[in-house]
Design an enzyme around this catalytic site. Structure first.
Site, PDB file in Angstrom:
ATOM      1  N   TYR A   1      17.243   2.351   2.606  1.00 22.57           N
ATOM      2  CA  TYR A   1      17.446   1.872   1.123  1.00 22.57           C
ATOM      3  C   TYR A   1      18.720   2.627   0.495  1.00 22.57           C
ATOM      4  O   TYR A   1      18.904   2.108  -0.401  1.00 22.57           O
ATOM      5  CB  TYR A   1      16.359   1.957   0.446  1.00 22.57           C
ATOM      6  CG  TYR A   1      15.107   1.248   1.109  1.00 22.57           C
ATOM      7  CD1 TYR A   1      15.292   0.012   1.657  1.00 22.57           C
ATOM      8  CD2 TYR A   1      13.919   1.837   0.755  1.00 22.57           C
ATOM      9  CE1 TYR A   1      14.088  -0.535   2.409  1.00 22.57           C
ATOM     10  CE2 TYR A   1      12.593   1.186   1.444  1.00 22.57           C
ATOM     11  CZ  TYR A   1      12.853  -0.089   2.178  1.00 22.57           C
ATOM     12  OH  TYR A   1      11.731  -0.670   2.930  1.00 22.57           O
TER      13      TYR A   1
ATOM     14  N   HIS B   1       0.747  -0.995  -0.001  1.00 25.73           N
ATOM     15  CA  HIS B   1      -0.052  -0.139   0.110  1.00 25.73           C
ATOM     16  C   HIS B   1       0.692   1.288   0.109  1.00 25.73           C
ATOM     17  O   HIS B   1       0.347   2.295   0.378  1.00 25.73           O
ATOM     18  CB  HIS B   1      -1.067   0.011   1.182  1.00 25.73           C
ATOM     19  CG  HIS B   1      -0.110  -0.353   2.491  1.00 25.73           C
ATOM     20  ND1 HIS B   1      -0.752  -1.368   3.234  1.00 25.73           N
ATOM     21  CD2 HIS B   1       0.695  -0.206   3.052  1.00 25.73           C
ATOM     22  CE1 HIS B   1       0.153  -1.459   4.372  1.00 25.73           C
ATOM     23  NE2 HIS B   1       0.766  -0.565   4.245  1.00 25.73           N
TER      24      HIS B   1
END
Length: 488
Positions: free
Chosen positions: A258, A171
């Protein structure tokens, strides 16, 4: 319509309830059978009681079964949904704790980085077991909907090695779009049209249109910097927007782990994060949140059960993809969403074998991806760095090759920015030994790893991280909720 949906990991009570009520918002699905399965009989009992209460309160013919026998739950199912957390919070705590000893400070640790890679090693053997059951006992052509993280690795393993019809669902795109619509002053999220593409948790809004008007970089930056809340909570995300020219779907905390630039030094971490909520960069934030949520649910269960007596309101159907995909496949009402699938030319400048997240349309013919998308070069570069880590991680999980696992961790962007090869080699040994109960493919490597650890000379430290918070007690949570109720 009458068909069977199996939910694996249904003991994730809140999420299972959301999927269940979403699906029952589709009028044609009243006669569907839901087969719940989980390792925990306790959690299964709780969620079945809640769903039974919903069925009774709404006068539905829907059938709900619960069993710890996964194969029985999957038997005859047309759709199989996975929301498992292999190793539970016990293993997850090690995903955060052990890397901290080597200076690696993660907010979530469930996608890549040291924690996400080990999470994948625990999940992939189990995912392949699910796929075997789907091939052997599910309905012919059954579709596997994976919600479990690490999304790309799990989906990659299911597609390449499990050989079942798989789509990964998340989502993050919807939440990012809601933020953009808000800062641009949209009256409704439906006024915003967008193309978002990349890989899971590193997806990029490469085209934005508000009521048909194209939104450029400068306008978007100004809108975020003027927002009284997001300007503080999303500082790192806004900085990436300024440098890359496009907004990332992922939260401040997720995105920070990340990339190799924002969490590499403890004094820099606090500059880029916000402590108003776990998702904005707190050390081990999701572990704390998950622990508190579990404790709260266990204690306040009677209230959750009572709330299940309310009528289902289709107006409150969530934007989770699962119910909309099922509706499109079964009724031919077309649905547009963002899905995790094998690339195969969808994104022109990412590897063909990668699991990408990109726009697609669903109807009775299946999921049809919009092909020929090209990412901005900087976005592609960061995605490719993660894809290379994901590929090695998947292949290591399949083969049980601990050396390949170490190379995957070594090439992770944040790990590489913080740790030396010697530290990585020892850290992986330590994590594999600590999590051996969930890593059957590495059983042969554990004795040698223990031997190396006994002779190790690499120094570690006991470190809580740059921005750690303690798990709050039930009493503290109650007091906080009461205070918010009074001020709200």
């Amino acid at each position: 319509m009458s068909f069977k949906i199996a939910i694996i990991g249904a003991g994730s009570v809140g999420f299972t309830k959301k999927l269940f009520t979403d699906i029952l918002c589709v009028p044609e699905f009243r006669d569907v059978e839901f087969a719940l399965t989980d390792l925990s009989e306790h959690n299964l009992g709780m969620i079945k009681a809640i769903l039974d209460r919903i069925v009774e309160a709404n006068g539905l013919p829907t059938k709900v079964t619960a069993t710890t026998d996964r194969r029985k739950a999957i038997e005859g199912a047309r759709y199989v949904i996975s929301c498992v957390r292999v190793g539970g919070l016990e293993a997850y705590a090690d995903d955060i704790r052990i890397p901290l000893k080597y200076g690696i400070d993660q907010c979530v640790g469930d996608t890549i980085c040291a924690g996400g890679i080990l999470y994948g090693q625990r999940n992939i053997p189990v995912i392949l077991d699910f796929c075997k059951d789907i091939r052997e006992v599910a309905d012919t052509g059954a579709k596997f909907l994976n919600y479990a993280n690490p999304m790309a690795m799990n989906t990659w393993a299911a597609v390449e090695y499990g050989k079942v019809d798989t789509v990964g669902l998340c989502h993050g795109v919807q939440h990012g779009a809601e933020q953009i619509a808000e800062v641009l002053g949209a009256k409704s999220r439906h006024e915003l049209d967008y193309v978002c593409s990349g890989i899971n948790h590193q997806t990029w809004f490469i085209d934005l249109r508000l009521n048909g008007r194209k939104i450029g970089k400068d306008e978007l930056i100004a809108a975020f910097e003027a927002h009284p809340v997001y300007s503080q909570q999303e500082k790192l995300r806004i900085d990436v927007l300024k440098r890359f020219g496009v907004y990332s779907t992922e939260s401040n905390g997720h995105l920070s782990e990340y990339l190799p630039w924002y969490r590499k030094r403890p004094d820099e971490i606090t500059r880029w994060i916000d402590m108003s909520d776990w998702i904005h960069g707190e050390t081990g934030g999701y572990l704390r949140y998950s622990t508190e949520t579990r404790n709260w649910f266990e204690t306040e269960y009677p209230q959750f059960l009572e709330a299940a007596s309310k009528p289902i309101d289709p107006a409150k159907r969530s934007n989770e993809h699962a119910s909309h995909i099922l509706e499109a496949l079964e009724t031919n009402r077309v649905y547009r969403g963002h899905f995790n699938v094998r690339n195969d030319g969808v994104i022109t400048n990412l590897p063909q074998d990668a699991i990408i997240e990109s726009p697609g349309f669903v109807d009775r013919f299946g999921i049809n991806m919009a092909a020929g998308i090209t990412l901005p070069e900087a976005c592609a570069a960061t995605c490719i760095a993660s894809i290379n880590v994901q590929r090695m991680s998947v292949h290591a999980a399949i083969s049980g090759d601990i050396d390949l696992l170490k190379l995957a961790v070594l090439h992770d962007p944040l790990v590489g920015a913080v740790s030396t090869p010697e530290e990585v080699w020892q850290m992986v040994d330590e994590m594999v030994v600590a999590q051996a109960a969930w890593l059957p493919q590495y059983a042969h490597a554990v004795p040698a790893a223990k031997e190396r650890l006994s002779k190790s000379v690499v120094k570690t430290r006991e470190w809580a991280g740059a921005a750690r918070r303690n798990v709050r007690s039930i009493e503290e949570l109650r007091a906080e909720k009461a205070a918010l109720k009074q001020t709200g």
